[in-house]
Design a protein around this motif. Structure first.
Motif, PDB file in Angstrom:
ATOM      1  N   UNK A   1       0.835  -1.201   0.000  1.00 15.46           N
ATOM      2  CA  UNK A   1       0.000   0.000   0.000  1.00 15.46           C
ATOM      3  C   UNK A   1       0.869   1.251   0.000  1.00 15.46           C
ATOM      4  N   UNK A   2       0.617   2.133  -0.950  1.00 14.93           N
ATOM      5  CA  UNK A   2       1.432   3.336  -1.127  1.00 14.93           C
ATOM      6  C   UNK A   2       1.090   4.398  -0.092  1.00 14.93           C
ATOM      7  N   UNK A   3       2.134   4.947   0.559  1.00 12.53           N
ATOM      8  CA  UNK A   3       1.941   6.001   1.543  1.00 12.53           C
ATOM      9  C   UNK A   3       2.479   7.355   1.069  1.00 12.53           C
ATOM     10  N   UNK A   4       3.498   7.329   0.237  1.00 13.27           N
ATOM     11  CA  UNK A   4       4.073   8.584  -0.234  1.00 13.27           C
ATOM     12  C   UNK A   4       5.482   8.404  -0.753  1.00 13.27           C
TER      13      UNK A   4
ATOM     14  N   UNK B   1       1.252  12.790  -3.401  1.00  9.04           N
ATOM     15  CA  UNK B   1       1.975  12.410  -4.618  1.00  9.04           C
ATOM     16  C   UNK B   1       1.015  11.641  -5.529  1.00  9.04           C
ATOM     17  N   UNK B   2       0.916  12.013  -6.802  1.00  6.77           N
ATOM     18  CA  UNK B   2       0.008  11.302  -7.709  1.00  6.77           C
ATOM     19  C   UNK B   2       0.506   9.894  -8.019  1.00  6.77           C
ATOM     20  N   UNK B   3      -0.430   9.014  -8.295  1.00  9.99           N
ATOM     21  CA  UNK B   3      -0.114   7.652  -8.735  1.00  9.99           C
ATOM     22  C   UNK B   3      -0.872   7.410 -10.035  1.00  9.99           C
ATOM     23  N   UNK B   4      -0.477   6.387 -10.749  1.00  2.64           N
ATOM     24  CA  UNK B   4      -1.140   6.062 -12.011  1.00  2.64           C
ATOM     25  C   UNK B   4      -1.518   4.587 -12.034  1.00  2.64           C
ATOM     26  N   UNK B   5      -2.683   4.304 -12.558  1.00  4.77           N
ATOM     27  CA  UNK B   5      -3.119   2.922 -12.696  1.00  4.77           C
ATOM     28  C   UNK B   5      -2.338   2.244 -13.814  1.00  4.77           C
TER      29      UNK B   5
ATOM     30  N   UNK C   1      -1.255   9.968 -19.922  1.00  3.53           N
ATOM     31  CA  UNK C   1      -1.673  10.134 -18.523  1.00  3.53           C
ATOM     32  C   UNK C   1      -0.441  10.311 -17.635  1.00  3.53           C
ATOM     33  N   UNK C   2       0.559   9.482 -17.882  1.00  5.10           N
ATOM     34  CA  UNK C   2       1.794   9.559 -17.090  1.00  5.10           C
ATOM     35  C   UNK C   2       2.492  10.897 -17.309  1.00  5.10           C
ATOM     36  N   UNK C   3       2.538  11.355 -18.547  1.00 10.71           N
ATOM     37  CA  UNK C   3       3.153  12.638 -18.868  1.00 10.71           C
ATOM     38  C   UNK C   3       2.464  13.772 -18.108  1.00 10.71           C
ATOM     39  N   UNK C   4       1.154  13.765 -18.099  1.00  8.61           N
ATOM     40  CA  UNK C   4       0.383  14.804 -17.413  1.00  8.61           C
ATOM     41  C   UNK C   4       0.688  14.823 -15.916  1.00  8.61           C
ATOM     42  N   UNK C   5       0.806  13.639 -15.319  1.00 16.58           N
ATOM     43  CA  UNK C   5       1.074  13.555 -13.877  1.00 16.58           C
ATOM     44  C   UNK C   5       2.495  14.022 -13.552  1.00 16.58           C
TER      45      UNK C   5
END
Length: 281
Positions: free
Chosen positions: A44-47, A71-75, A82-86
């Motif tokens: 589980x991501x915390x940061x 911090x943003x994450x991507x599916x 999508x990754x570029x935008x984040x």
């Protein structure tokens, strides 16, 4: 190309709760300045934890109170766009990839740049990125500890270093700070004294508690001892595509823009170059 093709499944991480000494040791060992923080015993991501976060709160031992949580994450089913935008929404090197809220890998700027470049060939030249390119600089005899204070106060991840003649000699970034520092562990004794009194009696007791701490000390040696001297150079007439190829070939995050053989006119990071692709999202 699908996003899944550039996901790094093997990445450097740290479990929370943990103490800062372990984080710094992990960074030093793996030559990184950012760690993906996961909840202990899970994925589980915390940061994300950076060396800058640790240095900004030198008295805080617990990483849970230091790490960067927004911090943003991507599916994993997301797109390259999508990754570029984040990536362009902040200033970080890693983008965690999740599946059912669990981290399954990461994407780095190094991973996405050549993919974006291959898909969207941009004819822009480096000269178009220079106008907004500002960076902090220091004398190469500046104590490294002082240089770290400059980086923290101005919230920058690197400094350009110049010698006494004004010649550009290298770049100092957060990973160099980690190399320059030393972890020193010590044990202190804390005293607690209590006393009470009544009509017929009084008593006192004293208790000693041993507290173990680990402090990270930055070197007072000149930044010249730690700067990246083998920096890569480009000219402002090069294209974005050519520049990305140099980043990949030299395995670097920084490019010095040189004019008239040895005159520095700017320093570009990988994220600065990625910003040239804003037009595709």
């Amino acid at each position: 190309m699908k996003l899944e093709s550039i996901i790094q499944k093997d990445f450097i991480k740290i479990s929370i709760p943990s103490e800062r000494a372990l984080a710094i040791e992990t960074m030093k060992k793996n030559n990184v300045s950012e760690l993906i923080a996961l909840k202990e015993g899970t994925d589980s991501f915390l940061g994300i934890l950076t060396i800058g976060d640790i240095l900004s709160k030198p008295e805080e031992e617990q990483l849970a109170l230091v790490l960067r949580r927004e911090v943003p994450v991507i599916n994993k089913k997301g797109s390259i766009e999508d990754a570029l935008k984040l990536f362009l929404s902040g200033d970080f090197y890693y983008l965690p990839v999740v599946d059912n809220e669990n981290v399954i890998g990461i994407i780095s700027l190094k991973d996405i740049l050549p993919v974006i470049n291959k898909k969207y060939k941009i004819n822009k030249k480096i000269s178009e990125l220079i106008d907004s390119n500002y960076f902090m600089s220091v004398w190469d005899k500046t104590p490294t500890y002082i240089a770290s204070k400059i980086m923290l106060n101005f919230k920058v991840s690197f400094l350009g270093a110049f010698d006494e003649s004004g010649k550009f000699v290298g770049i100092l970034d957060t990973s160099d700070l980690i190399k320059s520092g030393e972890i020193i562990s010590r044990v202190t004794e804390s005293d607690a004294t209590k006393g009470e009194s009544g009509d017929d009696w009084d008593w006192n007791w004293k208790s000693s508690v041993l507290i173990g701490t680990s402090n990270f000390y930055l070197s007072n040696k000149p930044v010249l001892n730690y700067i990246k001297e083998g920096f890569s150079t480009i000219t402002q007439n090069m294209t974005i595509s050519e520049t990305i190829e140099i980043l990949q070939k030299d395995n670097t995050r920084y490019l010095a823009i040189i004019e008239n053989k040895d005159t520095l006119i700017g320093i570009l990071r990988d994220i600065d170059i990625l910003k040239a692709f804003k037009c595709v999202i």
